[in-house]
Design a protein around this motif. Structure first.
Motif, mmCIF file in Angstrom:
data_model
loop_
_atom_site.group_PDB
_atom_site.id
_atom_site.type_symbol
_atom_site.label_atom_id
_atom_site.label_comp_id
_atom_site.label_asym_id
_atom_site.label_seq_id
_atom_site.Cartn_x
_atom_site.Cartn_y
_atom_site.Cartn_z
ATOM 1 N N TYR A 46 0.845 -1.184 0.000
ATOM 2 C CA TYR A 46 0.000 0.000 0.000
ATOM 3 C C TYR A 46 0.892 1.250 0.000
ATOM 4 O O TYR A 46 2.050 1.200 0.406
ATOM 5 N N PHE A 47 0.319 2.346 -0.473
ATOM 6 C CA PHE A 47 1.088 3.588 -0.485
ATOM 7 C C PHE A 47 0.301 4.711 0.166
ATOM 8 O O PHE A 47 -0.927 4.689 0.244
ATOM 9 N N ARG A 48 1.055 5.696 0.630
ATOM 10 C CA ARG A 48 0.479 6.942 1.136
ATOM 11 C C ARG A 48 1.317 8.086 0.566
ATOM 12 O O ARG A 48 2.499 8.201 0.858
ATOM 13 N N LEU A 49 0.711 8.912 -0.285
ATOM 14 C CA LEU A 49 1.407 10.035 -0.926
ATOM 15 C C LEU A 49 1.115 11.308 -0.125
ATOM 16 O O LEU A 49 -0.049 11.639 0.141
ATOM 17 N N LYS A 50 2.200 12.036 0.239
ATOM 18 C CA LYS A 50 2.062 13.233 1.069
ATOM 19 C C LYS A 50 2.906 14.381 0.505
ATOM 20 O O LYS A 50 3.878 14.145 -0.213
ATOM 21 N N THR A 51 2.534 15.597 0.855
ATOM 22 C CA THR A 51 3.293 16.792 0.453
ATOM 23 C C THR A 51 3.564 17.636 1.703
ATOM 24 O O THR A 51 2.983 18.706 1.879
ATOM 25 N N PRO A 52 4.469 17.197 2.565
ATOM 26 C CA PRO A 52 4.641 17.827 3.885
ATOM 27 C C PRO A 52 5.165 19.257 3.863
ATOM 28 O O PRO A 52 4.988 19.983 4.845
ATOM 29 N N ASN A 53 5.796 19.686 2.778
ATOM 30 C CA ASN A 53 6.363 21.035 2.743
ATOM 31 C C ASN A 53 5.436 22.063 2.110
ATOM 32 O O ASN A 53 5.803 23.227 1.992
ATOM 33 N N HIS A 54 4.252 21.614 1.702
ATOM 34 C CA HIS A 54 3.308 22.505 1.014
ATOM 35 C C HIS A 54 2.046 22.624 1.861
ATOM 36 O O HIS A 54 1.189 21.750 1.857
ATOM 37 N N HIS A 55 1.944 23.741 2.588
ATOM 38 C CA HIS A 55 0.923 23.851 3.619
ATOM 39 C C HIS A 55 -0.423 24.361 3.121
ATOM 40 O O HIS A 55 -1.425 24.241 3.813
ATOM 41 N N SER A 56 -0.460 24.944 1.916
ATOM 42 C CA SER A 56 -1.747 25.443 1.407
ATOM 43 C C SER A 56 -2.667 24.305 0.995
ATOM 44 O O SER A 56 -3.882 24.481 0.928
ATOM 45 N N GLY A 57 -2.099 23.126 0.693
ATOM 46 C CA GLY A 57 -2.903 22.001 0.216
ATOM 47 C C GLY A 57 -3.153 22.027 -1.276
ATOM 48 O O GLY A 57 -3.712 21.086 -1.843
ATOM 49 N N ASN A 58 -2.730 23.102 -1.970
ATOM 50 C CA ASN A 58 -2.979 23.201 -3.410
ATOM 51 C C ASN A 58 -2.296 22.088 -4.189
ATOM 52 O O ASN A 58 -2.876 21.509 -5.107
ATOM 53 N N LEU A 59 -1.050 21.796 -3.841
ATOM 54 C CA LEU A 59 -0.275 20.819 -4.598
ATOM 55 C C LEU A 59 -0.958 19.464 -4.595
ATOM 56 O O LEU A 59 -1.175 18.859 -5.649
ATOM 57 N N ILE A 60 -1.305 18.970 -3.433
ATOM 58 C CA ILE A 60 -1.868 17.618 -3.372
ATOM 59 C C ILE A 60 -3.289 17.582 -3.913
ATOM 60 O O ILE A 60 -3.698 16.594 -4.540
ATOM 61 N N ARG A 61 -4.047 18.656 -3.733
ATOM 62 C CA ARG A 61 -5.411 18.686 -4.295
ATOM 63 C C ARG A 61 -5.366 18.649 -5.822
ATOM 64 O O ARG A 61 -6.107 17.893 -6.468
ATOM 65 N N ASN A 62 -4.493 19.488 -6.409
ATOM 66 C CA ASN A 62 -4.400 19.528 -7.868
ATOM 67 C C ASN A 62 -3.833 18.228 -8.429
ATOM 68 O O ASN A 62 -4.274 17.746 -9.474
#
Length: 821
Positions: A27-43
């Motif tokens: 299983y995987f979990r993809l995260k963007t810990p350095n991007h706090h606005s949430g835009n990166l992972i949402r897009n």
């Protein structure tokens, strides 16, 4: 489930894929810990058709299962895909083979907006470049921006550099009690040295903290419980702003964080380099292993920090298939620093070339405007004369390929024409000497490409051939279909001038908000020689291969386009290698058995007094603070600052065209705003909509004008007559004052921006407002064609006003909402 491994989908370690196993399933979990606005992972989730979840901390992540396959060798392999793109192969023994990645440019564009418009093919790239068009040079890069953050951290540990307390506080690094006690004891001793300094408050604290140090190896190796978090914070400080586009202010700050390492001073008290095996970051750990091996190598065992940087720069380029590099460095125009640098270069470069096959040469870089971000640094008025005096001597060195004009492009290059006259004299002696100018990087100075060529041509002596000339960025000039644009094309062709393109840095530094009108294909189809650079790849999370893929995919370059660039590059490489060989022989003859230091210092002394004083902005002779002191006021804290953008935030030659409908919107705003709730802040020109505000204010609102540090007599009289209050910026150029809006307003407090007009400087001010901690509300007029593209790139962060959306109502709504809070 048990943790199995992890990998990253980008160069900056911003998009991490954590892997977990449960029996035979992964299983995987993809995260963007350095991007706090949430835009990166949402897009990213939307583009890839994946569902968003939340982790235990309430942060967005993407979860899923990775299917297992049996390959032709009857071996298990787990294949991770983003939609239909195979991104990684994961093997049961823990190996991860990355097949595709997300380039920094796509990551930035996703972070910048809540409505990302590029599709998957322009977001996730398979990392393959056809062999016949693979680029093998980096002709546009900068010394302190060249080394990856992980390597800098490893070098800091290996060389045990001094790390200032100021940055420990600034980055909120965690130290053990055993580390804190001696550090603050040292600070107490340092404090006594500044009793008579005259500094107070935060300025005194900063000075003390800047001169209080911990051994960086101690900070990491004797603090392993906090090492993962501390390394991540330090790494983020060494790259450009991540959560959206940055501006030049951010770039200057990053350079200062990097200077701690690139100009590092070793600690007096060393510690044993133990516990390397348990450093939590594998890239830092592996680099340190190699550095320890290098210590046993006779060629490298006595390397300085600078020499090790060159070695690791070359190793990085070798991995990318790059074997010829020209690095711009301001050290080469400083008298004693340049001599020390070149001595170290001569001592180590043959060994580096033997190991890597990478040839590194340099461009002596001169600043087009003085650096202002380092507060204690006083730049003499004749600094350019001093630069040229040093340049005439170092130009003889074979490792010096030419010169460069660097810095934010906020002045007309024509003001530096006296410098070109001196440089062209060097070219007469050395026809291989390259003149490179940063020109056309933003839309503020559309004449700069033409003016750069004119500066050189007008400086030639009768019969002298046009020197080797390159223009860095070349992004903006007048339309190539216009009369001026056609004249530029003609000059570029006739004088064999090369254009250098750096796509990722253009986007990340807010100089390019739309890829649709990028001129590279037009230049190539007109037969102009074009090459690729990186602009300091480590700063922007890119590399040579990612840059080439970005050019190909995002600008839709054909194989023929790439081949034309490859051929242009190869001609430069071959010419430059021959130039190095010829200059090497001549330099040995010049030295005649003397040391490099003796030779260069003697040549510099010969040039002393031969060069007339060269200073820029001679018309700006009035010190703004002294001349306007009676009008200088602090910004009030009991009202909301409303920044009116409509006159000052253009180039010097571009005038805001005032429109009746715009004036009507501004009049309505002034009629309805309560003066006890709001004050206005404008720029230094007092023109356009700013002039209307001043002329029709009748004392109702307080108006503050931010002005450059030095002004002309005409500007002085205009500001005195206007009766506005004054804030003085440390910036010498009017187009640079947007940085002061950031420092005084956007980073400190809520505000409102009402943008009627502006070009590059206006776009920078808007980006500063978006990035600032004060959470500014940004309003852009629908009729502002120049700012429309910027507004579109900030979807979700700006609001449009106009005929159907009254500016007055929008501002009053914001004021009411702030009162309710």
């Amino acid at each position: 489930m048990t943790f199995f491994n992890y990998f990253y989908l980008d160069n900056e370690k911003d998009i991490v894929v954590e892997l977990y196993k449960e029996k035979d399933r992964m299983y995987f979990r993809l995260k963007t810990p350095n991007h706090h606005s949430g835009n990166l992972i949402r897009n990213l989730a939307r583009v890839c058709g994946l569902e968003l979840s939340k982790d235990e901390e309430g942060l967005f992540c993407i979860k899923g299962e990775i299917p297992c396959f049996i390959d032709g060798n009857n071996e298990e392999v787990y294949i991770f895909r983003l939609k239909n793109i195979k991104t990684a192969e994961i093997f049961p023994d823990g190996r991860v083979d990355i097949k595709a990645s997300i380039p920094a440019i796509a990551k930035t564009l996703m972070s910048q907006t809540r409505d990302y418009k590029l599709d998957l093919s322009k977001t996730v790239f398979r990392t393959y470049v056809k062999k016949d068009v693979k680029f093998h040079s980096d002709l546009h890069t900068h010394m302190s921006g060249n080394i990856k953050a992980d390597i800098l951290i490893a070098l800091g540990i290996y060389h045990q550099i001094r790390y200032p307390l100021y940055y420990i506080k600034k980055l909120n690094l965690k130290l053990t009690d055993e580390q804190l006690a001696p550090l603050f004891s040292q600070r107490h001793r340092v404090e006594k040295q500044f009793v008579s300094s005259g500094l107070k408050g935060k300025y005194l604290d900063r000075k003390i903290d800047d001169n209080t140090f911990i051994n960086f190896a101690d900070l990491i190796l004797n603090n392993l419980n906090n090492a993962r978090e501390n390394i991540a914070k330090i790494r983020n400080s060494l790259v450009i702003l991540k959560d959206g586009q940055a501006v030049f202010t951010n770039l200057e700050k990053v350079y200062i964080y990097r200077y701690v390492f690139t100009k590092g001073v070793e600690s007096e008290e060393k510690i044993p380099l133990e516990y390397i095996d348990v450093i939590p970051d594998i890239d830092v750990r592996n680099a340190l292993y190699q550095m320890q091996k290098d210590k046993e190598n006779k060629a490298y065992c006595n390397n300085s920090i600078y020499q090790d940087m060159l070695l690791w720069i070359a190793r990085g380029y070798k991995k990318q298939g790059v074997y010829y590099v020209e690095i711009a460095d301001t050290t080469l125009v400083k008298k004693y620093e340049s001599v020390q640098m070149l001595e170290e270069v001569h001592a180590i470069m043959p060994e580096i070339f033997y190991e890597t096959g990478v040839m590194i040469r340099f461009l002596a870089a001169m600043r087009r405007i003085p650096l202002t971000i380092i507060k204690d640094q006083k730049t003499p008025a004749d600094y350019l004369s001093q630069n040229v005096q040093v340049l005439r001597a170092v130009a003889m060195d074979p490792y010096v390929a030419g010169c460069d004009f660097v810095g934010e492009e906020i002045n007309d290059i024509i003001t530096l024409k006296p410098v070109f006259k001196e440089i062209v004299k060097i070219c007469k002696k050395d026809p291989s000497f390259v003149i490179r100018v940063h020109a056309g990087e933003n839309d503020s100075q559309k004449d700069n490409i033409a003016h750069s060529i004119k500066c050189v041509k007008d400086s030639l002596e009768p019969g002298q051939k046009m020197p080797q000339m390159r223009l860095g960025h070349g992004l903006y000039t007048y339309s190539l279909r216009s009369k001026k644009g056609k004249a530029v094309l003609k000059e570029l062709k006739e004088n064999n001038i090369v254009l250098e393109f750096q796509l990722t840095s253009n986007v990340r530094l807010n100089n390019l908000n739309s890829l649709e009108n990028h001129p590279l294909k037009q230049y190539l189809h007109q037969g102009i020689s074009c090459v690729q650079g990186s602009d300091g790849a480590a700063l922007y999370g890119t590399n040579s291969i990612d840059e080439e893929l970005s050019l190909e995919k995002l600008l839709e370059l054909s194989h023929e386009d790439l081949l034309a660039m490859r051929n242009a590059e190869e001609k430069i490489i071959q010419f430059s290698k021959k130039a190095y060989s010829d200059k090497k022989w001549d330099f040995q003859t010049l030295c005649a058995g003397r040391s490099i230091e003796e030779t260069l210092l003697e040549e510099m002394d010969k040039e002393s007094g031969k060069i007339e004083d060269i200073s820029i902005n001679q018309s700006r002779k009035y010190d703004s603070y002294k001349e306007l002191r009676s009008q200088v006021r602090q910004l009030p804290w009991d009202r909301i600052p409303l920044i009116l953008m409509g006159g000052s935030f253009n180039t010097e030659k571009r005038v805001t065209r005032v429109k009746e409908e715009g004036l009507a919107l501004l009049k309505e705003l002034m009629d309805n705003l309560p003066p006890e709730e709001v004050f206005f802040v404008i720029g230094n020109k007092l023109s356009g909509y700013e002039k209307y505000l001043i002329d029709n204010n009748k004392g109702r609102f307080e108006i503050y004008a931010v002005v450059p540090s030095h002004i002309t007599e005409a500007e002085k009289k205009k500001l005195e007559a206007a009766g506005v209050f004054i804030r003085v910026s440390p910036e010498q150029e009017g187009m640079g004052i947007y940085k002061s809006f950031n420092y005084e307003i956007f980073e400190r407090r809520p505000s409102i921006v009402a943008a009627f007009d502006g070009n590059s400087a206006g776009a920078n001010l808007i980006q500063e407002a978006k990035n600032g901690k004060g959470r500014a509300k940004i309003l852009i007029w629908e009729k502002s064609r120049n700012l429309k593209t910027k507004a579109e790139s900030l979807e979700g962060y700006v609001s449009i006003f106009g005929e159907n959306e009254s500016l007055s109502k929008k501002v009053l709504k914001i004021i009411k909402a702030s009162e309710e809070k």
